[in-house]
Enzyme design. Structure first.
Site, short mmCIF file in Angstrom:
data_model
loop_
_atom_site.label_atom_id
_atom_site.label_comp_id
_atom_site.label_asym_id
_atom_site.label_seq_id
_atom_site.Cartn_x
_atom_site.Cartn_y
_atom_site.Cartn_z
N ASP A 149 -11.16 -13.79 -0.42
CA ASP A 149 -12.08 -13.34 -1.47
C ASP A 149 -11.42 -12.18 -2.21
O ASP A 149 -11.21 -11.11 -1.65
CB ASP A 149 -13.40 -12.90 -0.83
CG ASP A 149 -14.49 -12.58 -1.84
OD1 ASP A 149 -14.15 -12.25 -3.00
OD2 ASP A 149 -15.67 -12.65 -1.47
N HIS A 168 -14.27 -16.42 -2.98
CA HIS A 168 -15.52 -15.68 -3.14
C HIS A 168 -16.76 -16.56 -3.31
O HIS A 168 -17.84 -16.22 -2.82
CB HIS A 168 -15.40 -14.77 -4.37
CG HIS A 168 -16.61 -13.94 -4.66
ND1 HIS A 168 -17.06 -12.95 -3.81
CD2 HIS A 168 -17.49 -13.96 -5.71
CE1 HIS A 168 -18.15 -12.39 -4.31
NE2 HIS A 168 -18.43 -12.98 -5.46
N SER A 227 -22.48 -11.62 -2.78
CA SER A 227 -21.83 -10.77 -3.76
C SER A 227 -22.77 -9.62 -4.11
O SER A 227 -23.24 -8.92 -3.22
CB SER A 227 -21.43 -11.62 -4.97
OG SER A 227 -20.55 -10.91 -5.81
N TRP A 228 -23.08 -9.41 -5.40
CA TRP A 228 -24.08 -8.40 -5.73
C TRP A 228 -25.41 -8.70 -5.04
O TRP A 228 -26.15 -7.79 -4.67
CB TRP A 228 -24.29 -8.31 -7.25
CG TRP A 228 -25.60 -7.65 -7.60
CD1 TRP A 228 -26.74 -8.27 -8.06
CD2 TRP A 228 -25.92 -6.26 -7.49
NE1 TRP A 228 -27.75 -7.34 -8.23
CE2 TRP A 228 -27.27 -6.10 -7.89
CE3 TRP A 228 -25.21 -5.13 -7.09
CZ2 TRP A 228 -27.92 -4.87 -7.92
CZ3 TRP A 228 -25.84 -3.90 -7.11
CH2 TRP A 228 -27.18 -3.77 -7.52
N GLY A 237 -23.95 -11.02 -9.52
CA GLY A 237 -23.71 -10.36 -10.81
C GLY A 237 -23.42 -8.88 -10.56
O GLY A 237 -22.37 -8.53 -10.05
#
Length: 311
Positions: free
Chosen positions: A265, A293, A109-110, A42
């Site tokens: 990605d 991704h 990711s985050w 996120g």
């Protein structure tokens, strides 16, 4: 290599971490196994049942939690007392609450941003890092995905994101969306949240996943995801400098680390994984040639499961 079979959590709880925030925390697998904490993306993405399945349930004590304002944590989409440093503190509170001395930290990711930031802040508490889709939250990365760059690869999907903002505000899309995502009118907030979220969902896999886009028709999920993401990005993820993670990477070079990165990605381009690897050559970098991704893409999923199994 595919996911491990579906499993149920053996314990779930609501864990209060501040006067405002209460986090949803669950544990699955072997209560006496190797502790591993799953750090979701996120910000604002939340966890789901499949996130338990990267790990052998016979060998791992699997800890999952929804970050502030995300998933089942309350209050939903709350921006107050919601910063990178609050989340680092929450990870420590959860570790202490569960009486875990050291754990494996797994994030994509985050989740890779937060995992790295936590490790730099508490290196003595991290046994191993498994990271995917590296995001260092630098201004160049935000500009690529939310202003200009990814727009050249997905011009068809970009059009809705672009057209939602009036021409006079398009010089800074993050600022324009933040204005709407924090608007006093609930309809304005929700409309912006759906457009913001669906842009990311449409670009997250090598082949567009229609179901992932449709998931953001859920108002709560869209608001959690978009409001919290935009809140972090307009605040430079609350880092003091634009390259804070790489500037502090020496503090964790002794920790074993596996990095899995999709070649194509678009959300978190391979440049960031490469920059991390150049600064930290001891870390093992595996680039998946036929992936974007998302952690659920076959090649990425197999590499992540293999990295956990190798422990």
């Amino acid at each position: 290599m595919s996911f491990y079979p579906e499993i149920e959590a053996f314990k779930t709880e609501m864990f209060k971490v501040s006067d405002i925030h209460t986090l949803y925390v669950e544990q699955a697998g072997n209560p006496n196994g190797i502790p591993v904490v799953f750090v979701h993306g996120g910000p604002g993405g939340g966890i789901n049942e499949d996130h338990r399945r990267f790990f052998d349930p016979k060998k791992f004590r699997i800890v999952l939690f929804d970050q502030r304002g995300a998933g089942k944590s309350t209050p939903a989409a709350e921006l107050r007392e919601n910063s990178t440093w609050d989340l680092v503190s929450d990870l420590e509170k959860i570790r202490e609450h569960l009486n875990i001395k050291k754990w494996v930290v797994f994030g994509g990711s985050w989740g890779s941003t937060l995992a790295l930031t936590y490790a730099i802040s508490h290196p003595e508490k991290v046994q191993h890092l498994i990271l995917r889709g590296i995001f260092l939250c630098r201004p160049s990365e935000i500009h690529w995905f939310y202003q200009h760059g990814a727009s050249e690869i997905y011009p068809d999907v970009w059009e809705s994101y672009y057209n939602h903002i009036p021409a006079e505000e398009r010089g800074d899309f993050v600022k324009a969306y933040y204005k709407r995502l924090t608007h006093e009118n609930a309809d304005v907030r929700l409309a912006a949240a759906k457009v913001w979220s669906k842009w990311e969902a449409a670009t997250s896999k090598l082949f567009v996943d229609v179901q992932a886009i449709d998931d953001f028709d859920d108002p709560t999920y869209a608001l959690q995801f978009a409001r919290i993401e935009c809140h972090y990005f307009i605040n430079n993820a609350f880092f003091k400098t634009n390259n804070w993670i790489l500037e502090n990477i020496a503090k964790i070079k002794h920790i074993p680390c596996d990095i899995v990165q999709g070649r194509y990605d678009v959300v978190c381009p391979a440049r960031s994984a490469w920059d991390l690897h150049r600064a930290w050559p001891e870390a093992n970098l595996k680039i998946i040639q036929d992936a974007g991704h998302a952690a659920a893409e076959p090649g990425i999923k197999a590499a992540l499961v293999a990295a956990a199994d190798a422990l």
